[in-house]
Design a protein around this motif. Structure first.
Motif, PDB file in Angstrom:
ATOM      1  N   ARG A   1     -18.552 -33.609 -25.208  1.00 16.66           N
ATOM      2  CA  ARG A   1     -17.172 -34.011 -24.926  1.00 16.66           C
ATOM      3  C   ARG A   1     -16.809 -33.766 -23.468  1.00 16.66           C
ATOM      4  O   ARG A   1     -16.134 -34.583 -22.834  1.00 16.66           O
ATOM      5  CB  ARG A   1     -16.207 -33.256 -25.848  1.00 16.66           C
ATOM      6  N   ALA A   2     -17.278 -32.625 -22.922  1.00 19.35           N
ATOM      7  CA  ALA A   2     -17.028 -32.337 -21.517  1.00 19.35           C
ATOM      8  C   ALA A   2     -17.755 -33.332 -20.613  1.00 19.35           C
ATOM      9  O   ALA A   2     -17.240 -33.744 -19.571  1.00 19.35           O
ATOM     10  CB  ALA A   2     -17.462 -30.899 -21.186  1.00 19.35           C
ATOM     11  N   ARG A   3     -18.968 -33.737 -21.033  1.00 18.46           N
ATOM     12  CA  ARG A   3     -19.683 -34.766 -20.273  1.00 18.46           C
ATOM     13  C   ARG A   3     -18.935 -36.082 -20.309  1.00 18.46           C
ATOM     14  O   ARG A   3     -18.832 -36.781 -19.309  1.00 18.46           O
ATOM     15  CB  ARG A   3     -21.104 -34.963 -20.834  1.00 18.46           C
ATOM     16  N   GLY A   4     -18.390 -36.426 -21.494  1.00 21.08           N
ATOM     17  CA  GLY A   4     -17.634 -37.662 -21.614  1.00 21.08           C
ATOM     18  C   GLY A   4     -16.389 -37.659 -20.737  1.00 21.08           C
ATOM     19  O   GLY A   4     -15.974 -38.708 -20.234  1.00 21.08           O
ATOM     20  N   ALA A   5     -15.807 -36.463 -20.550  1.00 22.29           N
ATOM     21  CA  ALA A   5     -14.623 -36.330 -19.704  1.00 22.29           C
ATOM     22  C   ALA A   5     -14.983 -36.159 -18.234  1.00 22.29           C
ATOM     23  O   ALA A   5     -14.088 -36.097 -17.376  1.00 22.29           O
ATOM     24  CB  ALA A   5     -13.774 -35.148 -20.171  1.00 22.29           C
ATOM     25  N   GLY A   6     -16.280 -36.045 -17.916  1.00 21.46           N
ATOM     26  CA  GLY A   6     -16.725 -35.892 -16.536  1.00 21.46           C
ATOM     27  C   GLY A   6     -16.317 -34.575 -15.919  1.00 21.46           C
ATOM     28  O   GLY A   6     -15.863 -34.532 -14.765  1.00 21.46           O
ATOM     29  N   ASN A   7     -16.482 -33.473 -16.652  1.00 22.19           N
ATOM     30  CA  ASN A   7     -16.041 -32.158 -16.180  1.00 22.19           C
ATOM     31  C   ASN A   7     -17.226 -31.183 -16.153  1.00 22.19           C
ATOM     32  O   ASN A   7     -17.448 -30.427 -17.099  1.00 22.19           O
ATOM     33  CB  ASN A   7     -14.938 -31.627 -17.106  1.00 22.19           C
ATOM     34  N   PRO A   8     -18.002 -31.141 -15.054  1.00 20.64           N
ATOM     35  CA  PRO A   8     -19.187 -30.276 -14.985  1.00 20.64           C
ATOM     36  C   PRO A   8     -18.858 -28.784 -15.034  1.00 20.64           C
ATOM     37  O   PRO A   8     -19.647 -27.986 -15.556  1.00 20.64           O
ATOM     38  CB  PRO A   8     -19.835 -30.660 -13.653  1.00 20.64           C
ATOM     39  N   GLU A   9     -17.701 -28.398 -14.485  1.00 19.92           N
ATOM     40  CA  GLU A   9     -17.330 -26.981 -14.513  1.00 19.92           C
ATOM     41  C   GLU A   9     -17.106 -26.506 -15.941  1.00 19.92           C
ATOM     42  O   GLU A   9     -17.529 -25.404 -16.332  1.00 19.92           O
ATOM     43  CB  GLU A   9     -16.051 -26.765 -13.694  1.00 19.92           C
ATOM     44  N   GLU A  10     -16.470 -27.343 -16.742  1.00 24.24           N
ATOM     45  CA  GLU A  10     -16.257 -26.982 -18.141  1.00 24.24           C
ATOM     46  C   GLU A  10     -17.579 -26.945 -18.906  1.00 24.24           C
ATOM     47  O   GLU A  10     -17.767 -26.112 -19.792  1.00 24.24           O
ATOM     48  CB  GLU A  10     -15.301 -27.973 -18.805  1.00 24.24           C
ATOM     49  N   ILE A  11     -18.497 -27.816 -18.571  1.00 27.18           N
ATOM     50  CA  ILE A  11     -19.821 -27.800 -19.200  1.00 27.18           C
ATOM     51  C   ILE A  11     -20.478 -26.438 -19.020  1.00 27.18           C
ATOM     52  O   ILE A  11     -20.983 -25.839 -19.975  1.00 27.18           O
ATOM     53  CB  ILE A  11     -20.717 -28.905 -18.610  1.00 27.18           C
ATOM     54  N   ARG A  12     -20.469 -25.946 -17.787  1.00 28.26           N
ATOM     55  CA  ARG A  12     -21.124 -24.665 -17.488  1.00 28.26           C
ATOM     56  C   ARG A  12     -20.420 -23.498 -18.182  1.00 28.26           C
ATOM     57  O   ARG A  12     -21.070 -22.595 -18.704  1.00 28.26           O
ATOM     58  CB  ARG A  12     -21.185 -24.448 -15.980  1.00 28.26           C
ATOM     59  N   SER A  13     -19.089 -23.495 -18.180  1.00 36.01           N
ATOM     60  CA  SER A  13     -18.362 -22.373 -18.786  1.00 36.01           C
ATOM     61  C   SER A  13     -18.515 -22.359 -20.309  1.00 36.01           C
ATOM     62  O   SER A  13     -18.626 -21.291 -20.914  1.00 36.01           O
ATOM     63  CB  SER A  13     -16.883 -22.448 -18.403  1.00 36.01           C
ATOM     64  N   ILE A  14     -18.529 -23.524 -20.914  1.00 39.54           N
ATOM     65  CA  ILE A  14     -18.725 -23.603 -22.373  1.00 39.54           C
ATOM     66  C   ILE A  14     -20.112 -23.085 -22.739  1.00 39.54           C
ATOM     67  O   ILE A  14     -20.270 -22.312 -23.686  1.00 39.54           O
ATOM     68  CB  ILE A  14     -18.535 -25.055 -22.868  1.00 39.54           C
ATOM     69  N   ALA A  15     -21.120 -23.503 -21.990  1.00 47.14           N
ATOM     70  CA  ALA A  15     -22.490 -23.054 -22.256  1.00 47.14           C
ATOM     71  C   ALA A  15     -22.599 -21.537 -22.123  1.00 47.14           C
ATOM     72  O   ALA A  15     -23.257 -20.878 -22.942  1.00 47.14           O
ATOM     73  CB  ALA A  15     -23.458 -23.745 -21.306  1.00 47.14           C
ATOM     74  N   ALA A  16     -21.965 -20.975 -21.117  1.00 48.59           N
ATOM     75  CA  ALA A  16     -22.029 -19.533 -20.903  1.00 48.59           C
ATOM     76  C   ALA A  16     -21.354 -18.775 -22.041  1.00 48.59           C
ATOM     77  O   ALA A  16     -21.868 -17.757 -22.529  1.00 48.59           O
ATOM     78  CB  ALA A  16     -21.376 -19.180 -19.572  1.00 48.59           C
ATOM     79  N   HIS A  17     -20.211 -19.257 -22.466  1.00 50.62           N
ATOM     80  CA  HIS A  17     -19.486 -18.595 -23.552  1.00 50.62           C
ATOM     81  C   HIS A  17     -20.291 -18.626 -24.849  1.00 50.62           C
ATOM     82  O   HIS A  17     -20.449 -17.592 -25.527  1.00 50.62           O
ATOM     83  CB  HIS A  17     -18.136 -19.285 -23.757  1.00 50.62           C
ATOM     84  N   LEU A  18     -20.811 -19.778 -25.196  1.00 54.86           N
ATOM     85  CA  LEU A  18     -21.580 -19.911 -26.431  1.00 54.86           C
ATOM     86  C   LEU A  18     -22.886 -19.129 -26.355  1.00 54.86           C
ATOM     87  O   LEU A  18     -23.357 -18.584 -27.363  1.00 54.86           O
ATOM     88  CB  LEU A  18     -21.855 -21.384 -26.718  1.00 54.86           C
ATOM     89  N   ARG A  19     -23.474 -19.067 -25.168  1.00 54.87           N
ATOM     90  CA  ARG A  19     -24.717 -18.313 -24.990  1.00 54.87           C
ATOM     91  C   ARG A  19     -24.498 -16.835 -25.298  1.00 54.87           C
ATOM     92  O   ARG A  19     -25.304 -16.209 -25.998  1.00 54.87           O
ATOM     93  CB  ARG A  19     -25.217 -18.482 -23.557  1.00 54.87           C
TER      94      ARG A  19
END
Length: 480
Positions: free
Chosen positions: A76-94
């Motif tokens: 969804r973050a990729r669809g919205a074109g938001n790379p910063e959110e991609i990284r933060s979501i991955a870190a949180h879930l990790r």
């Protein structure tokens, strides 16, 4: 692994690649059961299958759902074109995945000692599998959510080769008991290390963290009551019938589940695709993908599973042999249960993608279905043995699948009455064929001829939809 460098692929190509990857993992699971059953024996298969089921159920309590969350929210973050959110979501879930995997690995130790009346040394193998499978489930979701489908498939193939090589080595060395799951630990561990999102950083907003954790919590409950229900049936077979009967149940279960890999692989690419469509406001495309996937699964899965039911005697005889005689009576019941689950894949993904409310529907359906199945096990299974366990699982899965299909049918405005009418008619034909086979005591070598006859009938009933199957799913022109 780079989260901001997706490999562009279509839904159809992604489905093919994910099918290859999941097929490889399915082969690993099936080959594990096959080799253990034929080399070590039915009782050893019961122990190994129950150990795998225990680790899988525990991983479902949180880590597996973090993979689903990564698949949805990263896409969804990729669809919205938001790379910063991609990284933060991955870190949180990790962070969540690592902590819960370690905790559940520790919990698995006393759990296995209780289930198997075994040693703590054997429990260590189950604990290691719990952690490794947790990492695999999370990492796989990250790779699909970040658009790394080819990479995920490549590491699936590598890990399977390592797992099978390790298993053969242990069996030839005379290793027995729960330690035979260690090759799976190797396979899942390698996959996790290769695709783990080491580079993600940042912290999502409080609202986003609440949304992520809420999704994972609901997903954990729902998955535990659906996928976990399947694994719990294996453990119930061990409790009800002992190691030998659990091995017989595992033999049937390992023939019933591999064909579902197609639906599972479609789900891996369908959820991110639906999330992207919903994220950019393409509601028409969202409903079209749900409809196309449901119709394709109905046409393909009924054909595959119907043929397996018709050939159940032949399959058990050829693959498992006389030592597993009786499993041919369990296999058709489990196949029907897995078919019901697969027919609901499109609807479950659609409801999960739309909102938390949709996810609540699938969770409630899973809990209700699991309650139905467990009640059947408690009241009926003790007097019927492992056949009662299989029937209880079938009753529960029908409930789990029917509710999401009904809700998605209504909210999406789909015209599925004829579709599911054909499904019911096709299964009635299968039931009639099986009845003739058993009452007339026909030779099981005739089973392929009966399966071919069923496939011809099924093709005639669905020839217009069958003709569209080779076309990529997004462009299928099924009726709405």
């Amino acid at each position: 692994m780079r989260l901001d460098a997706p490999t562009e692929t279509s839904l159809a190509r992604g489905g093919v690649l994910s099918t290859v990857g999941l097929l490889a993992q399915g082969i690993l699971r099936f080959a594990t059961a096959f080799l253990v059953g034929h080399i070590a024996g039915k009782s050893e298969l019961g122990v190994v299958a129950s150990a795998i089921a225990t680790a899988t159920i525990l991983a479902l309590l949180w880590p597996t759902s973090t993979g689903s969350a990564a698949s949805k929210f990263l896409a969804r973050a990729r669809g919205a074109g938001n790379p910063e959110e991609i990284r933060s979501i991955a870190a949180h879930l990790r962070r969540r995945a690592v902590l819960t995997a370690i905790l559940l690995g520790l919990i698995s130790l006393p759990a296995w000692v209780l289930i198997d009346n075994g040693s703590w040394l054997g429990a260590v193998s189950v604990g290691a599998l719990t952690i490794a499978y947790s990492g695999y489930s999370f990492t796989r979701g990250v790779q699909f959510g970040s658009g790394q489908v080819p990479r995920a498939t490549a590491w699936d193939l590598v890990s399977v080769v390592l797992g099978l090589t390790g298993l053969i080595a242990l069996l030839l060395a005379g290793v027995r008991g729960p330690a035979l799951v260690l090759p799976l630990v190797l396979a899942y561990g390698v996959y996790t290390l290769a695709g783990f999102p080491y580079g993600g950083s940042g912290r999502p907003t409080r609202a986003r963290r609440r949304e992520l954790d809420g999704f994972v919590a609901l997903g954990a409950v729902g998955t535990l009551a659906s996928t976990g229900f399947l694994q719990l049936s294996q453990i119930s077979a061990k409790v009800v019938g002992g190691d030998a009967d659990a091995g017989q149940y595992a033999a049937a279960l390992n023939l019933a589940t591999p064909a579902s890999m197609l639906a599972a692989s479609l789900s891996l690419v369908l959820l991110p695709s639906l999330a992207e469509a919903w994220g950019r406001g393409d509601h028409a495309g969202f409903h079209a993908q749900t409809n196309n996937a449901t119709r394709a699964l109905a046409v393909v899965m009924v054909g595959i599973f119907g043929s397996i039911i018709v050939c159940s005697r032949l399959l058990i005889g050829i693959i498992w042999g006389d030592r597993f005689a009786g499993a041919e009576n369990i296999l058709p019941v489990l196949v029907l249960a897995v078919l019901a689950t697969n027919l609901g894949v499109g609807s479950v993904n659609a409801l999960t993608t739309r909102s938390q409310r949709g996810m609540l529907v699938t969770v409630a359906a899973s809990l209700l279905g699991m309650a139905v199945g467990v009640t059947f096990w408690l009241l009926v299974a003790p007097g019927m043995g492992i056949l009662g366990v299989a029937l209880g699982y079938l009753c529960g899965t029908v409930v789990i699948a029917a509710i999401p299909v009904g809700v998605a049918w209504r909210t999406g405005g789909h015209t599925w009455a004829v579709l599911f009418g054909k499904v019911a008619l096709g299964l009635a034909v299968v039931g009639g064929i099986v009845l003739v086979q058993r009452l007339a005591e026909l030779p099981f070598l005739l089973d392929p001829a009966f399966a071919l006859a069923f496939l011809v009938i099924w093709w005639l009933m669905n020839r217009s939809d069958v003709a569209k199957l080779p076309v990529p799913l997004p462009t299928l022109r099924f009726r709405k």
